[in-house]
Design a protein around this motif. Sequence first.
Motif, PDB file in Angstrom:
ATOM      1  N   GLN A 242      34.734  39.666  41.607  1.00 27.95           N
ATOM      2  CA  GLN A 242      35.721  40.025  42.615  1.00 27.95           C
ATOM      3  C   GLN A 242      36.992  39.264  42.249  1.00 27.95           C
ATOM      4  N   VAL A 243      38.129  39.917  42.277  1.00 24.89           N
ATOM      5  CA  VAL A 243      39.392  39.273  41.918  1.00 24.89           C
ATOM      6  C   VAL A 243      40.181  38.993  43.191  1.00 24.89           C
ATOM      7  N   VAL A 244      40.505  37.709  43.408  1.00 25.46           N
ATOM      8  CA  VAL A 244      41.300  37.292  44.560  1.00 25.46           C
ATOM      9  C   VAL A 244      42.652  36.840  44.025  1.00 25.46           C
ATOM     10  N   GLU A 245      43.711  37.539  44.450  1.00 26.68           N
ATOM     11  CA  GLU A 245      45.067  37.164  44.050  1.00 26.68           C
ATOM     12  C   GLU A 245      45.841  36.844  45.311  1.00 26.68           C
ATOM     13  N   GLN A 246      46.385  35.625  45.340  1.00 25.78           N
ATOM     14  CA  GLN A 246      47.104  35.193  46.532  1.00 25.78           C
ATOM     15  C   GLN A 246      48.204  34.218  46.127  1.00 25.78           C
ATOM     16  N   SER A 247      49.416  34.491  46.541  1.00 26.64           N
ATOM     17  CA  SER A 247      50.574  33.636  46.246  1.00 26.64           C
ATOM     18  C   SER A 247      50.698  33.327  44.757  1.00 26.64           C
ATOM     19  N   GLY A 248      50.415  34.310  43.915  1.00 22.76           N
ATOM     20  CA  GLY A 248      50.527  34.140  42.474  1.00 22.76           C
ATOM     21  C   GLY A 248      49.316  33.520  41.805  1.00 22.76           C
ATOM     22  N   ALA A 249      48.353  33.057  42.593  1.00 20.09           N
ATOM     23  CA  ALA A 249      47.138  32.451  42.042  1.00 20.09           C
ATOM     24  C   ALA A 249      46.055  33.516  41.888  1.00 20.09           C
ATOM     25  N   THR A 250      45.268  33.386  40.820  1.00 26.54           N
ATOM     26  CA  THR A 250      44.176  34.316  40.581  1.00 26.54           C
ATOM     27  C   THR A 250      42.869  33.550  40.528  1.00 26.54           C
ATOM     28  N   VAL A 251      41.899  34.020  41.315  1.00 30.23           N
ATOM     29  CA  VAL A 251      40.554  33.446  41.316  1.00 30.23           C
ATOM     30  C   VAL A 251      39.573  34.579  41.092  1.00 30.23           C
ATOM     31  N   TYR A 252      38.700  34.384  40.112  1.00 30.30           N
ATOM     32  CA  TYR A 252      37.649  35.348  39.818  1.00 30.30           C
ATOM     33  C   TYR A 252      36.367  34.827  40.457  1.00 30.30           C
ATOM     34  N   VAL A 253      35.718  35.659  41.267  1.00 29.00           N
ATOM     35  CA  VAL A 253      34.523  35.232  41.979  1.00 29.00           C
ATOM     36  C   VAL A 253      33.342  36.073  41.504  1.00 29.00           C
ATOM     37  N   GLU A 254      32.364  35.409  40.889  1.00 27.40           N
ATOM     38  CA  GLU A 254      31.152  36.082  40.423  1.00 27.40           C
ATOM     39  C   GLU A 254      30.537  36.842  41.597  1.00 27.40           C
ATOM     40  N   SER A 255      29.926  37.995  41.328  1.00 25.45           N
ATOM     41  CA  SER A 255      29.426  38.850  42.403  1.00 25.45           C
ATOM     42  C   SER A 255      28.444  38.139  43.335  1.00 25.45           C
ATOM     43  N   SER A 256      27.531  37.326  42.803  1.00 24.82           N
ATOM     44  CA  SER A 256      26.570  36.638  43.685  1.00 24.82           C
ATOM     45  C   SER A 256      27.271  35.572  44.524  1.00 24.82           C
ATOM     46  N   ALA A 257      28.302  34.941  43.979  1.00 27.96           N
ATOM     47  CA  ALA A 257      29.074  33.953  44.742  1.00 27.96           C
ATOM     48  C   ALA A 257      29.946  34.655  45.780  1.00 27.96           C
TER      49      ALA A 257
END
Length: 94
Positions: A52-67
């Motif tokens: 899952q890709v979380v983009e917020q205020s220019g920051a990118t966080v990739y979250v594994e599906s189980s997490a």
Amino acid sequence: MLTLTENASAIVNEITSQPGVAETAGLRITAEPGPEPAFAISAANEAGPGDQVVEQSGATVYVESSAAELLDDKILDAAVDPTGKVEFALALQG
């Protein structure tokens, strides 16, 4: 979906905007196996399969599906301790 505080966004941006780091770079959160939910955070050049890709205020966080399932209702916060170590914390959304 996981959200980020302003502090977390700023720290992720700082980590991923270093010279020589890919434009697609972000932090990746994975679930660690065990009886209690635990997570690992590492730098990543791009999303992994099913992330899952979380983009917020220019920051990118990739979250594994189980997490992602475990973090769906959480807020990621971050701070830098007096020694310069980055510490991440989770809280429930509103």
